[in-house]
Each structure stands twice: as C-alpha cells, then as structure tokens.
Write a protein that holds these residues in place. Structure first.
Motif, PDB file in Angstrom:
ATOM      1  N   PRO A 272       0.435  -1.516   0.394  1.00 16.40           N
ATOM      2  CA  PRO A 272       0.053  -0.349  -0.339  1.00 16.40           C
ATOM      3  C   PRO A 272       1.187   1.055   0.020  1.00 16.40           C
ATOM      4  O   PRO A 272       2.281   1.404   0.673  1.00 16.40           O
ATOM      5  CB  PRO A 272      -1.461   0.035   1.697  1.00 16.40           C
ATOM      6  CG  PRO A 272       0.507  -0.885   2.515  1.00 16.40           C
ATOM      7  CD  PRO A 272       1.077  -1.682   1.306  1.00 16.40           C
ATOM      8  N   PRO A 273       1.081   2.175  -0.250  1.00 19.96           N
ATOM      9  CA  PRO A 273       1.192   3.491   0.088  1.00 19.96           C
ATOM     10  C   PRO A 273       0.870   3.962   1.332  1.00 19.96           C
ATOM     11  O   PRO A 273       0.376   3.410   1.953  1.00 19.96           O
ATOM     12  CB  PRO A 273      -0.287   4.865  -0.598  1.00 19.96           C
ATOM     13  CG  PRO A 273      -1.444   4.061  -1.792  1.00 19.96           C
ATOM     14  CD  PRO A 273      -0.742   2.950  -1.021  1.00 19.96           C
ATOM     15  N   ARG A 274       2.230   4.350   1.670  1.00 18.58           N
ATOM     16  CA  ARG A 274       2.452   4.652   3.162  1.00 18.58           C
ATOM     17  C   ARG A 274       1.504   5.708   3.818  1.00 18.58           C
ATOM     18  O   ARG A 274       1.379   5.544   4.740  1.00 18.58           O
ATOM     19  CB  ARG A 274       3.704   5.529   2.574  1.00 18.58           C
ATOM     20  CG  ARG A 274       4.822   6.142   4.281  1.00 18.58           C
ATOM     21  CD  ARG A 274       5.445   6.991   4.097  1.00 18.58           C
ATOM     22  NE  ARG A 274       6.516   6.542   3.146  1.00 18.58           N
ATOM     23  CZ  ARG A 274       7.953   6.260   4.209  1.00 18.58           C
ATOM     24  NH1 ARG A 274       8.199   5.251   5.414  1.00 18.58           N
ATOM     25  NH2 ARG A 274       8.586   6.077   3.371  1.00 18.58           N
ATOM     26  N   ARG A 275       0.774   6.409   2.970  1.00 19.62           N
ATOM     27  CA  ARG A 275      -0.375   6.857   3.760  1.00 19.62           C
ATOM     28  C   ARG A 275      -0.904   6.060   4.131  1.00 19.62           C
ATOM     29  O   ARG A 275      -2.285   6.884   5.206  1.00 19.62           O
ATOM     30  CB  ARG A 275      -0.823   8.361   3.019  1.00 19.62           C
ATOM     31  CG  ARG A 275      -1.649   7.455   1.512  1.00 19.62           C
ATOM     32  CD  ARG A 275      -2.079   8.573   0.690  1.00 19.62           C
ATOM     33  NE  ARG A 275      -2.556   8.401  -0.869  1.00 19.62           N
ATOM     34  CZ  ARG A 275      -3.297   7.472  -0.683  1.00 19.62           C
ATOM     35  NH1 ARG A 275      -4.407   6.907   0.038  1.00 19.62           N
ATOM     36  NH2 ARG A 275      -3.863   6.877  -2.390  1.00 19.62           N
ATOM     37  N   VAL A 276      -1.037   4.928   3.957  1.00 19.53           N
ATOM     38  CA  VAL A 276      -2.568   4.260   4.005  1.00 19.53           C
ATOM     39  C   VAL A 276      -2.709   4.134   5.195  1.00 19.53           C
ATOM     40  O   VAL A 276      -3.397   4.036   6.045  1.00 19.53           O
ATOM     41  CB  VAL A 276      -3.084   3.047   3.230  1.00 19.53           C
ATOM     42  CG1 VAL A 276      -3.889   1.989   3.674  1.00 19.53           C
ATOM     43  CG2 VAL A 276      -3.293   3.175   1.650  1.00 19.53           C
TER      44      VAL A 276
ATOM     45  N   HIS B 199      -0.035   5.136   7.656  1.00 15.49           N
ATOM     46  CA  HIS B 199       1.098   5.598   8.822  1.00 15.49           C
ATOM     47  C   HIS B 199      -0.329   6.868   9.049  1.00 15.49           C
ATOM     48  O   HIS B 199      -0.638   7.875   8.640  1.00 15.49           O
ATOM     49  CB  HIS B 199       2.533   6.444   7.719  1.00 15.49           C
ATOM     50  CG  HIS B 199       3.214   5.821   7.581  1.00 15.49           C
ATOM     51  ND1 HIS B 199       5.030   6.108   7.472  1.00 15.49           N
ATOM     52  CD2 HIS B 199       3.440   4.391   7.456  1.00 15.49           C
ATOM     53  CE1 HIS B 199       6.027   5.113   7.621  1.00 15.49           C
ATOM     54  NE2 HIS B 199       4.883   3.626   6.539  1.00 15.49           N
TER      55      HIS B 199
ATOM     56  N   LEU C  33       7.498   1.023   3.272  1.00 19.60           N
ATOM     57  CA  LEU C  33       6.552   1.638   1.875  1.00 19.60           C
ATOM     58  C   LEU C  33       6.682   2.864   1.868  1.00 19.60           C
ATOM     59  O   LEU C  33       7.541   4.104   2.130  1.00 19.60           O
ATOM     60  CB  LEU C  33       4.895   2.018   3.096  1.00 19.60           C
ATOM     61  CG  LEU C  33       4.923   0.421   3.566  1.00 19.60           C
ATOM     62  CD1 LEU C  33       3.139   0.341   4.485  1.00 19.60           C
ATOM     63  CD2 LEU C  33       4.753  -0.838   2.276  1.00 19.60           C
ATOM     64  N   LYS C  34       6.463   2.650   0.740  1.00 22.61           N
ATOM     65  CA  LYS C  34       6.433   4.146  -0.486  1.00 22.61           C
ATOM     66  C   LYS C  34       5.414   4.628  -0.543  1.00 22.61           C
ATOM     67  O   LYS C  34       4.689   4.554  -0.328  1.00 22.61           O
ATOM     68  CB  LYS C  34       6.992   3.198  -2.143  1.00 22.61           C
ATOM     69  CG  LYS C  34       8.150   2.751  -2.015  1.00 22.61           C
ATOM     70  CD  LYS C  34       9.322   2.654  -1.292  1.00 22.61           C
ATOM     71  CE  LYS C  34      10.381   2.492  -1.607  1.00 22.61           C
ATOM     72  NZ  LYS C  34      12.204   2.498  -0.795  1.00 22.61           N
ATOM     73  N   ASP C  35       5.783   6.012  -0.910  1.00 20.97           N
ATOM     74  CA  ASP C  35       4.824   7.208  -0.637  1.00 20.97           C
ATOM     75  C   ASP C  35       3.678   6.920  -2.098  1.00 20.97           C
ATOM     76  O   ASP C  35       4.627   6.570  -3.347  1.00 20.97           O
ATOM     77  CB  ASP C  35       5.464   8.284  -1.050  1.00 20.97           C
ATOM     78  CG  ASP C  35       5.958   9.074   0.647  1.00 20.97           C
ATOM     79  OD1 ASP C  35       5.429   8.688   1.864  1.00 20.97           O
ATOM     80  OD2 ASP C  35       6.802   9.442   0.186  1.00 20.97           O
TER      81      ASP C  35
END
Length: 507
Positions: free
Chosen positions: A229-233, A235, A505-507
């Motif tokens: 998943p994207p980091r924002r999910v 973090h 995880l990546k952005d």
C-alpha cells in the motif's frame, strides 16, 4: 501487473484485440514463443547453443506456441525434436501456419513415440495444453508426461511450461492429471489464478509473465494480488489516540490468554490508537503481568460486555483467539448486535460448527471471518465438499469460488487462510494474498500466526479501513513481516517485525 485473468478473461482480451485490428493471432503466437525463449535464457544463461531440446506440442494454439519455440531454438543452434499430440493437419489456422514453418526445418514425431526417444535433452518445453483445459488429461498424455518426468528427474534437464503446466487448471490451480512439474512457467499478459491457487506454485516452478502487447480493462470481478500500500494508508498523520480507533480484544479464562494477547499486540502495532483486552475476571492478573501498553477490562459475561459496549469509542472488536466455545456462544451475539466492525476468528467460528446459520443470521457487512480450511469446512460444509471432490468436466471449483460463495452466504468479508489466502467480499470483489514464489513465507506455519493476523485486521478496521481492504492489507503485512524476519520466526516476532515493514513503504 497485479491482475489475475481467468481462462475466459484472457480469451476475451485476445479476441477483442484481434477484432480491433490491434494484433493478429500469428503476431500473438510469435510474441509468446519469443517470450518463452527469452525467459529460458535469462533464467538459465548457462544453457549453451547446440544442446538438445524436446518440444511437446498440443493440438491447439498452445501447440502453435510450441512450434514457434522449436523454430527459434533451431535458429539458436539447438537440436530440436517436436513430439506432437494429434494430427498436425487438424491444427487451428495460426498453429497450422507455425507447424508448416517448423516442418521446413525439423522433425515432428508423435507423442506416442516419446517412450522410444533416446538422449538426454537439456531442455523440455511443455506446450501440450494451455489455459483452456476443462477436463482431465487423457491417459495416453499422462503416460507420456510421466515418462518425460522420469527423463527430467536427474536434474540435468530443465522443464519449461508454456502458459501453464499441462494438466494444471489455470483457473483453480487443481491437478487434472498434471504429471510433469515445471522448473519454469512462462505465461502471457497476466498471471492466471491457477498459478497461485492450490497446487499451482508447487507445479509451476518459477513464474515469469511476458508482455505480448495486449491491453485489458479489468472490471471489479477480476481477481487481484495484494500489493504494497502507499505509505499514507497506514502511517499516522496527527491527531490523538482516539482518532485512530479503539480495539476490544475479547479473551478467555486462566491459561488461555496467549492467543488474544498476540492479537492485541498486533492491533496496537498496526496503528490502532488504543487496544483493550477483555479476559474473564479470574484471568486478569496473569494478563496484567504480560501487558503494558494494552489495557485490561474484565468481561465476565454477556451483560458485562453489553455495558462495556455502551462506550461508542470502542469501534472495532476482535474475538475468537483463545476464547473457548462456551464463552464464544455467550459473547458473539452481543458483539454482533453492536453492529460495529468485527473480526471473528478461531473459537468464534468453530463454536458454530454444525449450526452455522445461528452465526450467519446475525452477521452484518462490517464483519470479517477468517477461517482456516478446517473452520471453513465446519461453517460451509457443502463448499468444502466441492473443493475436496474430483474436478470432473468443466471448470474446476476453486478456493476463489469457495470464498466468494461463502462471502455471499455470510453477507460479509471472508478471508480463507492458506499460502493462497483468498479475501472475498459479498459483492464478488476478491483479492489473493499469495505467499509463494518470491513471496514464499513458510515460517508462517507456526502456532499463533493466525492470531496475529486477526489482530492486524482488527487494528486496521479500527483505523477506518473497509472490511475487505483491512483484511487484504493485513494479509499482505503479515507475509511481509514474516519474510522480513525469516527463519526461526515464532508468532511473537511478527508484531515486532511490523515497524520495519511499515518504514519500507513508499509514498
């Protein structure tokens, strides 16, 4: 590409491309054959020109791919013999054209001649049957493949399957007389469900997907692999602890708290703002001695639980690990009546063995069920029987079919555990979390790993993820944590490995 197209879906994609004039059948066959040859030599750069190769060519377009491969290997200086099933004069048009091209260069013998074949080929190409197989292999083919497998058993011969090993169902991963395991399987445009389900990973060897210039617009019914998943999910982006949810993990009596503690710690690690463990009053002391950040609230019985649930900030509930059947039957109805995001695992499922309707009548769309195969059979015996039965003619019933049917029946998300974990929603959406090939995580076969998965899902539910998304993301994180830790893993290690996964995880 994370989509997994069934046999019907890939045929529709090819048909649409040809109808639109984007590509011809001969173009696709040439690209497929070239892709296989390139994959062979990139996988085994030590294979040298001048070696001997056997190509097993079937009576359809998979056989046509085989004739392309034979011609391209011949062009690289290999000594190639084709063993054909059926009469080449009856091949479909594109396959027939490629047989004619091959006939100008080399020999085609019948598959029945294989037992008399001599020599030790460095390469065997299985292009007998592709993704469209809907019946068991004929006995003559099984005998031939068994003989070829004996030739390859010394380890000096590499076996390459074109699209999928012959006799392996591309949609279900179930064996239909598959007697020649591959060292490498090369498939086209996208992987197929059968590469990952059931026996697929064991039979396919390494898996490579070759782009042959097709385009597809997959709808919601297409199965997908879970992915990072994207980091924002996952973090956190500020706020206080209640902004990130509060999980209540219900626990059992004295001496039964380990499973629930594992779930509680996992829920906290995945980012739930607060986690409370609810054991019986007489188990409070032993749990207090083992916990710090996880809070405690004694839950004696259903009336006490009902009062606790008056706190609306408890927005996700996890029950089952170490709960006990009697306590589960007492508490599950209260939890389901609260209509909150709920994870049901282990004892919360097996307590309803023989009376699954008593559970299904109270489930709601915010629930996630996480059965292993045994629990699935107790709750959905007819579906489990279909999985265990011989495939018969037509499409083989798969774990994907079973999970989708179970989700429709239960009216909520179902996660069917295994190395090929299928997560299905009631509307038919499904994802596959595959712990195979490069993502193999055999260390997850350890006591308590499922309890950690339950906690991960509950924690993500508390943070507001939809049930199918929470289950899919938790399953992906579960495997990545195990792979990050590696051999020697025990369940207690999984929550501690999670921060490293989240940092990556990546952005």
């Amino acid at each position: 590409m994370d989509q997994l197209l069934t046999s019907a879906q890939i045929r529709a994609t090819e048909t649409a491309a040809m109808a639109a004039g984007d590509v011809t059948g001969l173009d696709l066959m040439e690209r497929a054959g070239a892709g296989v040859v390139d994959a062979v030599f990139s996988t085994w750069p030590g294979l040298k020109a001048g070696g001997e190769a056997w190509v097993l060519a079937g009576p359809g377009n998979n056989g046509g791919d085989g004739y392309v491969i034979a011609r391209l290997l011949d062009g690289r200086g290999w000594r190639v013999t084709v063993f054909a099933l059926g009469d080449p004069a009856r091949l479909p048009p594109d396959a027939s054209a490629n047989h004619a091209r091959w006939a100008e260069l080399g020999e085609t013998r019948t598959l029945a001649a294989l037992p008399e074949a001599t020599g030790q080929p460095a390469l065997i190409v299985d292009a007998l049957f592709g993704t469209g197989l809907t019946r068991d292999l004929p006995d003559e083919v099984r005998r031939a493949l068994a003989g070829v497998a004996e030739v390859a058993r010394d380890g000096a011969t590499r076996v390459v399957a074109v699209d999928i090993p012959s006799g392996l169902c591309a949609d279900s991963g179930r064996r239909r007389g598959c007697d020649l395991p591959a060292d490498l399987t090369v498939t086209f445009h996208s992987a197929k469900p059968g590469h990952f389900l059931a026996d697929g990973p064991e039979i396919c060897g390494a898996l490579r997907v070759v782009d042959i210039g097709l385009r597809s617009d997959p709808g919601p019914e297409v199965l997908r692999l879970t992915s990072a998943p994207p980091r924002r999910v996952v973090h956190k982006s500020g706020g206080h602890k209640y902004n990130h949810g509060h999980v209540l993990v219900l626990a059992g009596g004295p001496g039964r708290g380990g499973a629930a503690r594992l779930a509680a710690r996992a829920a906290l690690r995945v980012g739930a703002g607060l986690v409370t463990l609810g054991p019986t009053p007489d188990a409070l002391g032993e749990n207090a001695a083992r916990l710090d950040a996880v809070m405690l609230a004694p839950v004696a019985d259903a009336p006490v639980l009902a009062r606790i649930l008056d706190d609306s900030r408890l927005n996700a509930l996890c029950l089952g690990p170490g709960l006990g059947h009697e306590r589960a039957r007492d508490l599950v109805p209260v939890v389901l009546a609260a209509r909150r995001a709920t994870l049901l695992d282990a004892d919360a499922l097996s307590a309803y063995s023989g009376t699954p309707s008593a559970l299904f009548d109270h489930l709601h769309p915010a629930c996630v069920l996480t059965p292993h195969d045994g629990e699935f059979a107790w709750l959905f015996p007819d579906l489990a029987d279909r999985l265990a039965a011989p495939p018969g003619d037509g499409a083989a019933f798969s774990r994907l079919d079973a999970a989708r049917a179970a989700a429709r029946r239960a009216g909520c998300t179902v996660l069917l555990k295994g190395p090929d974990t299928v997560i299905a929603a009631p509307d038919g959406r499904a994802v596959l979390n595959a712990a195979s090939y490069e993502r193999a995580a055999p260390w997850l076969a350890t006591a308590g790993a499922g309890d950690v998965l339950a906690g991960l899902i509950a924690g993500l539910l508390a943070r507001g993820l939809a049930p199918v998304n929470a289950a899919a993301l938790a399953a992906w994180l579960h495997v990545e944590a195990a792979r990050g830790f590696g051999p020697g893993l025990i369940a207690e290690d999984l929550p501690e490995a999670l921060p490293g996964v989240l940092r990556g995880l990546k952005d």
